[in-house]
Design an enzyme around this catalytic site. Structure first.
Site, mmCIF file in Angstrom:
data_model
loop_
_atom_site.group_PDB
_atom_site.id
_atom_site.type_symbol
_atom_site.label_atom_id
_atom_site.label_comp_id
_atom_site.label_asym_id
_atom_site.label_seq_id
_atom_site.Cartn_x
_atom_site.Cartn_y
_atom_site.Cartn_z
ATOM 1 N N LYS A 1 7.149 22.281 37.397
ATOM 2 C CA LYS A 1 6.220 21.170 37.118
ATOM 3 C C LYS A 1 6.492 20.004 38.070
ATOM 4 O O LYS A 1 5.574 19.337 38.536
ATOM 5 C CB LYS A 1 6.361 20.715 35.658
ATOM 6 C CG LYS A 1 5.998 21.805 34.668
ATOM 7 C CD LYS A 1 5.843 21.283 33.245
ATOM 8 C CE LYS A 1 7.118 21.204 32.480
ATOM 9 N NZ LYS A 1 6.931 21.026 31.026
ATOM 10 N N HIS B 1 10.600 6.395 25.124
ATOM 11 C CA HIS B 1 9.210 6.683 24.744
ATOM 12 C C HIS B 1 9.191 6.900 23.233
ATOM 13 O O HIS B 1 9.818 7.846 22.733
ATOM 14 C CB HIS B 1 8.715 7.941 25.471
ATOM 15 C CG HIS B 1 7.312 8.332 25.121
ATOM 16 N ND1 HIS B 1 6.207 7.762 25.708
ATOM 17 C CD2 HIS B 1 6.833 9.256 24.247
ATOM 18 C CE1 HIS B 1 5.106 8.300 25.215
ATOM 19 N NE2 HIS B 1 5.459 9.212 24.318
ATOM 20 N N ASP C 1 -0.276 24.210 22.647
ATOM 21 C CA ASP C 1 -0.079 25.427 21.851
ATOM 22 C C ASP C 1 -1.383 25.752 21.166
ATOM 23 O O ASP C 1 -1.937 24.894 20.472
ATOM 24 C CB ASP C 1 0.966 25.178 20.745
ATOM 25 C CG ASP C 1 2.331 24.884 21.325
ATOM 26 O OD1 ASP C 1 2.862 25.763 22.013
ATOM 27 O OD2 ASP C 1 2.843 23.770 21.082
ATOM 28 N N GLU D 1 3.653 6.247 21.845
ATOM 29 C CA GLU D 1 2.659 7.316 21.679
ATOM 30 C C GLU D 1 1.883 7.181 20.371
ATOM 31 O O GLU D 1 2.453 6.869 19.331
ATOM 32 C CB GLU D 1 3.415 8.654 21.709
ATOM 33 C CG GLU D 1 2.519 9.869 21.636
ATOM 34 C CD GLU D 1 3.299 11.141 21.945
ATOM 35 O OE1 GLU D 1 4.036 11.182 22.954
ATOM 36 O OE2 GLU D 1 3.165 12.091 21.165
ATOM 37 N N ASP E 1 14.058 27.734 31.242
ATOM 38 C CA ASP E 1 13.342 26.523 30.844
ATOM 39 C C ASP E 1 13.494 25.443 31.926
ATOM 40 O O ASP E 1 12.535 24.730 32.245
ATOM 41 C CB ASP E 1 13.876 26.011 29.502
ATOM 42 C CG ASP E 1 12.779 25.346 28.667
ATOM 43 O OD1 ASP E 1 11.573 25.625 28.908
ATOM 44 O OD2 ASP E 1 13.113 24.541 27.792
ATOM 45 N N ALA F 1 11.350 29.350 25.230
ATOM 46 C CA ALA F 1 12.026 29.616 26.510
ATOM 47 C C ALA F 1 12.948 30.825 26.365
ATOM 48 O O ALA F 1 13.645 30.954 25.352
ATOM 49 C CB ALA F 1 12.822 28.391 26.938
ATOM 50 N N HIS G 1 -2.895 12.277 26.927
ATOM 51 C CA HIS G 1 -2.257 13.578 27.073
ATOM 52 C C HIS G 1 -3.383 14.559 27.363
ATOM 53 O O HIS G 1 -4.506 14.374 26.885
ATOM 54 C CB HIS G 1 -1.557 14.009 25.789
ATOM 55 C CG HIS G 1 -0.377 13.151 25.418
ATOM 56 N ND1 HIS G 1 0.696 13.631 24.722
ATOM 57 C CD2 HIS G 1 -0.123 11.837 25.652
ATOM 58 C CE1 HIS G 1 1.578 12.654 24.537
ATOM 59 N NE2 HIS G 1 1.098 11.555 25.089
ATOM 60 N N SER H 1 7.598 2.944 26.270
ATOM 61 C CA SER H 1 6.210 3.395 26.144
ATOM 62 C C SER H 1 6.049 3.903 24.720
ATOM 63 O O SER H 1 7.041 4.205 24.042
ATOM 64 C CB SER H 1 5.888 4.484 27.168
ATOM 65 O OG SER H 1 6.852 5.503 27.127
ATOM 66 N N ALA I 1 2.082 24.667 32.057
ATOM 67 C CA ALA I 1 1.785 23.286 32.449
ATOM 68 C C ALA I 1 1.881 23.065 33.961
ATOM 69 O O ALA I 1 1.167 22.213 34.502
ATOM 70 C CB ALA I 1 2.727 22.333 31.716
ATOM 71 N N HIS J 1 12.874 24.437 25.008
ATOM 72 C CA HIS J 1 11.601 24.764 24.365
ATOM 73 C C HIS J 1 11.785 26.021 23.513
ATOM 74 O O HIS J 1 12.451 26.971 23.940
ATOM 75 C CB HIS J 1 10.529 24.981 25.450
ATOM 76 C CG HIS J 1 9.166 25.191 24.889
ATOM 77 N ND1 HIS J 1 8.681 26.435 24.591
ATOM 78 C CD2 HIS J 1 8.201 24.312 24.539
ATOM 79 C CE1 HIS J 1 7.451 26.307 24.082
ATOM 80 N NE2 HIS J 1 7.151 25.032 24.048
ATOM 81 N N PHE K 1 8.740 19.403 10.798
ATOM 82 C CA PHE K 1 8.277 19.260 12.165
ATOM 83 C C PHE K 1 9.342 19.732 13.161
ATOM 84 O O PHE K 1 9.053 20.424 14.138
ATOM 85 C CB PHE K 1 7.959 17.775 12.373
ATOM 86 C CG PHE K 1 7.084 17.497 13.546
ATOM 87 C CD1 PHE K 1 5.936 18.231 13.770
ATOM 88 C CD2 PHE K 1 7.418 16.477 14.433
ATOM 89 C CE1 PHE K 1 5.137 17.959 14.863
ATOM 90 C CE2 PHE K 1 6.624 16.199 15.525
ATOM 91 C CZ PHE K 1 5.480 16.948 15.740
#
Ligand code: FAD
Length: 277
Positions: free
Chosen positions: A155, A256, A99, A8, A148, A142, A67, A6, A113, A139, A206
């Site tokens: 979820k 992904h 965020d 993004e 976490d 967390a 998303h 997939s 979430a 995360h 990033f």
């Protein structure tokens, strides 16, 4: 059996960006991805652009998955968005907390979430395949790996069908995470998120923010190339292809790709993996 992929995108901000994305999407469609997903800006800042991009991808005959982040949003606004997607024939959603920029005031009616997943299920039943985020290197907010994982499980218990991970360059982090999740009774597919590397300085910035580790051996090699972008790209392709090969060999249920709206790197990695459509 071939590995499912997939891809993004982020919603373009200009007409030129939209035109470029159309071409990128057309090129990447040769890889026959299961779906293209489109990110959503914090607090709904890209609501219209995400929707427009998703509609355009769907109209071109591809599966599109928006998303949707919930922090800062009201139940009424999320309900409205879900209705828009149902009306547009969308069947898959990536459900996130998101965020808020620091200093942003109201937190809205959702905190995490799992509350969004629960809300989507309550409002729309089994209409959507729900993807959620997972973090092999944990995360950044967390309190502990255990907390976490418990958040991830909430979820899943709320109705998530599958997960896409934050990107990582350490296969063991992913394998350890999947093992730990399985031990907690989490059975859904956990698809590794793959970040091709175009620019090392951007990646480094990033990665610091999202808590993805760049191993020392990679960092040192990238730094040694200085401004030699060809070498950076070539090394990046080798590293990421090898990562994907290992993940496939270890039984990852798919890949992904965080394409950054570029066709080249994802296409080349898939070609090397023998996944080119
Ligand atoms: P959550 O699962 O809610 O977790 C957030 C944090 O809260 C974690 O630290 C968790 O451990 C903790 N937590 C959860 N529940 C509780 C609780 N009850 N008590 C205490 N702590 C708790 N961001 C965007 O803005 N737009 C996007 O389109 C987008 N797409 C993404 C796609 C993927 C595949 C991934 C991996 C991330 C994406 N993100 C996106 C980033 C994401 O929004 C951030 O990482 C965000 O900080 C967390 O979102 P989440 O859905 O994982 O949150």
């Amino acid at each position: 059996m071939s590995t499912e992929i997939s891809i993004e995108f982020f919603p373009p901000t200009t007409a030129e960006g939209a035109e470029k994305l159309r071409a990128t999407c057309a090129k990447l469609s040769a890889l026959k991805p299961a779906f293209f997903s489109v990110t959503y800006g914090a607090g709904g800042s890209t609501r219209e652009r995400t929707f427009a991009t998703v509609k355009e991808i769907a109209a071109a005959g591809f599966q599109a998955a928006p998303h949707l982040s919930c922090v800062g949003s009201s139940r009424a606004s999320i309900r409205e968005i879900l209705q828009e997607y149902m009306d547009a024939g969308i069947r898959r959603i990536v459900a996130l907390r998101g965020d808020l920029p620091s200093g942003a005031g109201a937190a809205g009616e959702f905190r995490y979430a799992n509350e969004l997943v629960e809300f989507i299920r309550a409002e729309t039943g089994d209409r959507f395949h729900i993807e959620v985020a997972a973090y092999p290197e944990w995360h950044p907010q967390a309190r502990s790996p255990r907390d976490d994982l418990a958040a991830f499980k909430r979820k899943v218990d709320a109705g998530a069908n599958s997960a896409i991970t934050q990107y990582f360059y350490n296969v063991d982090a992913y394998l350890n995470f999947v093992d730990a999740a399985r031990k907690m009774g989490i059975a859904i597919p956990i698809v590794p998120g793959i970040m091709p590397i175009g620019s090392f300085s951007k990646l480094a910035r990033f990665s610091d923010a999202c808590g993805a580790e760049i191993p020392r051996w990679m960092r040192k090699a990238f730094e040694s190339y200085g401004d030699d972008t060809d070498s950076i790209r070539a090394f990046g392709l080798d590293v990421v292809t090898r990562l994907c090969e290992k993940l496939i060999a270890e039984g990852a249920p798919g890949l992904h790709f965080y394409s950054m709206n570029m066709a080249g790197p994802t296409t080349e990695i898939c070609r090397r993996l023998g996944l080119a459509g």
